[in-house]
Design an enzyme around this catalytic site. Structure first.
Site, short mmCIF file in Angstrom:
data_model
loop_
_atom_site.label_atom_id
_atom_site.label_comp_id
_atom_site.label_asym_id
_atom_site.label_seq_id
_atom_site.Cartn_x
_atom_site.Cartn_y
_atom_site.Cartn_z
N ASP A 40 0.91 -1.15 0.00
CA ASP A 40 0.00 0.00 0.00
C ASP A 40 0.95 1.19 0.00
O ASP A 40 1.59 1.48 1.02
CB ASP A 40 -0.90 0.04 1.25
CG ASP A 40 -1.89 1.18 1.14
OD1 ASP A 40 -1.47 2.29 0.76
OD2 ASP A 40 -3.08 0.97 1.43
N HIS A 41 1.05 1.85 -1.14
CA HIS A 41 2.13 2.84 -1.26
C HIS A 41 1.96 4.00 -0.27
O HIS A 41 2.91 4.73 -0.02
CB HIS A 41 2.30 3.33 -2.70
CG HIS A 41 1.26 4.29 -3.16
ND1 HIS A 41 0.02 3.90 -3.59
CD2 HIS A 41 1.27 5.64 -3.25
CE1 HIS A 41 -0.68 4.96 -3.92
NE2 HIS A 41 0.05 6.04 -3.73
N HIS A 83 -5.86 2.81 1.24
CA HIS A 83 -5.18 4.01 1.73
C HIS A 83 -5.88 4.66 2.93
O HIS A 83 -5.25 5.00 3.92
CB HIS A 83 -5.05 5.04 0.61
CG HIS A 83 -4.50 4.47 -0.67
ND1 HIS A 83 -3.52 3.50 -0.68
CD2 HIS A 83 -4.79 4.71 -1.97
CE1 HIS A 83 -3.23 3.20 -1.94
NE2 HIS A 83 -3.98 3.90 -2.73
C1 BG6 Z 1 -4.01 4.71 -6.25
C2 BG6 Z 1 -5.39 4.82 -6.83
O1 BG6 Z 1 -3.90 3.58 -5.44
O2 BG6 Z 1 -3.73 5.85 -5.46
C3 BG6 Z 1 -5.54 6.09 -7.64
O3 BG6 Z 1 -5.65 3.70 -7.67
C4 BG6 Z 1 -5.13 7.29 -6.83
O4 BG6 Z 1 -6.88 6.25 -8.11
C5 BG6 Z 1 -3.76 7.07 -6.18
O5 BG6 Z 1 -5.07 8.40 -7.70
C6 BG6 Z 1 -3.43 8.17 -5.22
O6 BG6 Z 1 -2.11 8.03 -4.81
P1 BG6 Z 1 -1.25 9.30 -4.41
O7 BG6 Z 1 0.04 8.76 -3.92
O8 BG6 Z 1 -1.11 10.11 -5.68
O9 BG6 Z 1 -2.04 10.02 -3.38
#
Ligand code: BG6
Length: 489
Positions: free
Chosen positions: A176-177, A239
């Site tokens: 989960d980045h 997230h």
């Molecule tokens: C991804 C989603 O996991 O996270 C996207 O699939 C979203 O829809 C993105 O835009 C958001 O990530 P970050 O790091 O740009 O907030």
């Protein structure tokens, strides 16, 4: 011990946009262990040089100012490519042979990164098992699995079962980045490396918590994926619940993967799973105007691009403190923030001095893009009787540490190589998260409530979400961060 990172789905977007730039960034900072090999695997029949050429162009684009030809040329020497199809056993046998050749006779640690479309996760895992690629007699073998991990509880369980037929849980790293973001890790530091916050981090002092992930972008070219997923699967199951867990968890006894994850999972178990009536009362869902005209989106689509979900964490610390989770596409601005809204003073001494409606203290954790923390508190306006105003102490990572924030993937890739799973989701964690999201989807589907609303792009979602919050005697803290550290609403 040397390292080999094998990327499945090597010709895809994630590889060129995120993974290779992150690895290159690590190489430039001399953090990538010496001798690390990167091997791409995908169906496109590239040679090593062709793939390197393609990555040169994409990295130049995505690494921006960090790109410099000399260091890239050096880094590119460690990049290799092995064409193959996940459906073909013989291609895995060929991959194994290639990896053995590249690594020579010494043992090497391998990380297999599944950056493919999700339907290839299970077939790939089966091939790892059948061809002995998961065998650890010549070094550790770890597998990194990208999101989405399943599309509901049943599919996540099934995927976990398939994974566990081949890999032990210690070998598995579910991405989960958001956990790779510095500011998300900093929430743990804020809470557990300071003494002043923890004593008030509970129901006695906190009125409610708001967690917002707002994006300005629309669904754009991702219609096919998004229309099946919707905002709950795309953002909440992973997230937003991760941000909630980190905000609400108890202090782990030590900073070790299982100690941290045990505490996070306890939060999920404490969340009250909403009944259909509660889903109707405690959620708002909406679509931005124009969503249904997006390519590959069904004409009468009922997919939400915005949602608010009010959750209760039923334990001693949080009883009676609502957690409002909110996310949407096509909103006012890009901002991810956690707002801790403290209670109002029990007795107000300065009634006549009030200029605005009474506001309690607020701690705003700006996860991105203006990474920082603001503590809002009342101050006497000079030379104006006893007039008060909410002002803030403002900490900005940019002002304090200069330099840009590293990409989340840098930390996550290094941790996976080093065998530290603290910032990765465990099997029971993903399943428990689906266990909260599934009933919301089911209630939306079966009862048709709450009604799907429409909102104008560029706002904070539908007006109804603002009124809904107002009806609970609360209001959203809607501020678009400005990168220089000031904030505008
Ligand atoms: C991804 C989603 O996991 O996270 C996207 O699939 C979203 O829809 C993105 O835009 C958001 O990530 P970050 O790091 O740009 O907030």
């Amino acid at each position: 011990m040397s390292y080999t990172l094998v990327i499945f789905g090597a010709s895809g977007d994630l590889t060129s946009r995120k993974l290779i730039p992150a690895l290159y960034g690590l190489f430039r900072k001399r953090r990538l262990p010496e001798g690390t090999r990167i091997v791409g695997f995908a169906r496109t029949p590239y040679s090593d040089d062709q793939w390197r050429g393609k990555l040169t162009d994409s990295t130049r684009e995505f690494a921006g100012a960090e790109f410099d030809s000399a260091s890239w040329q050096q880094f590119a020497q460690s990049i290799h490519y092995q064409p193959g199809d996940i459906g073909h056993r013989e291609d895995f046998v060929a991959l194994k042979k290639r990896l053995d050749e590249l690594e020579g006779s010494a043992d090497a640690s391998r990380v297999y990164y599944l950056a493919t479309a999700p339907q290839f996760y299970e077939p790939a895992i089966e091939q790892f098992g059948a061809t002995g690629l998961a065998d650890e007699s010549h070094g550790t073998r770890r597998i990194v699995i990208e999101k989405p991990f399943g599309t509901d509880l049943a599919t996540a369980k099934r995927l976990n079962e398939e994974v566990h037929k081949v890999f032990s849980e210690q070998q598995v790293y579910r991405i989960d980045h958001y956990l790779g973001k510095e500011t998300v890790q900093n929430v743990m530091v804020l809470r557990f490396a300071n003494t002043i916050f923890e004593p008030i981090w509970n129901r006695n002092y906190i009125d409610h918590v708001q967690i917002t992930v707002a994006e300005e972008v629309t669904v754009g070219r991702r219609g096919e994926y998004y229309d099946k997923a919707g905002v709950l699967r795309d953002m909440f199951q992973n997230h937003l619940l991760q941000l909630l867990m980190i905000t609400a968890m108890e202090a782990p006894v030590r900073y070790k993967a299982d100690a941290v994850r045990d505490e996070k999972v306890k939060v999920l178990h404490a969340i009250r799973v909403p009944t259909p009536e509660e889903v109707c009362r405690d959620t708002v869902r909406a679509q931005y105007r124009g969503y249904r005209e997006t390519p590959d989106v069904a004409a009468g689509s009922q997919t939400a691009t915005f949602a608010v979900v009010k959750l209760s964490v039923e334990n001693w610390r949080w009883q009676g403190v609502p957690f409002y989770l909110r996310s949407g596409k096509a909103m006012s601005c890009l901002t991810t923030q956690i707002v801790i809204q403290f209670r109002e003073p029990p007795h107000m001494l300065f009634p006549s001095g009030r200029r605005f409606e009474q506001e309690g203290n607020r701690l705003v954790i700006q996860v991105q893009p203006a990474e920082g923390i603001q503590l809002h508190f009342q101050t006497k306006v000079p030379d104006a009787g006893m007039q008060l105003r909410l002002t803030d102490l403002d900490f900005s990572f940019q002002r304090e540490f200069h330099g840009t924030m590293p990409e989340a993937y840098q930390r996550l890739l290094l941790d996976a190589m080093a065998g530290d799973a603290s910032l990765f989701a465990r099997a029971d964690e993903v399943e428990a998260a689906w266990g909260i999201i599934d009933p919301i989807h089911a209630a939306w589907r079966t009862t048709g409530k709450p009604q799907m609303l429409e909102y104008e792009p560029g706002l904070w979602g539908p007006q109804a979400a603002i009124d809904w919050m107002g009806a609970q005697g609360r209001s959203w803290f809607d501020a678009c961060p400005v990168i220089d550290g000031s904030h505008s609403s």
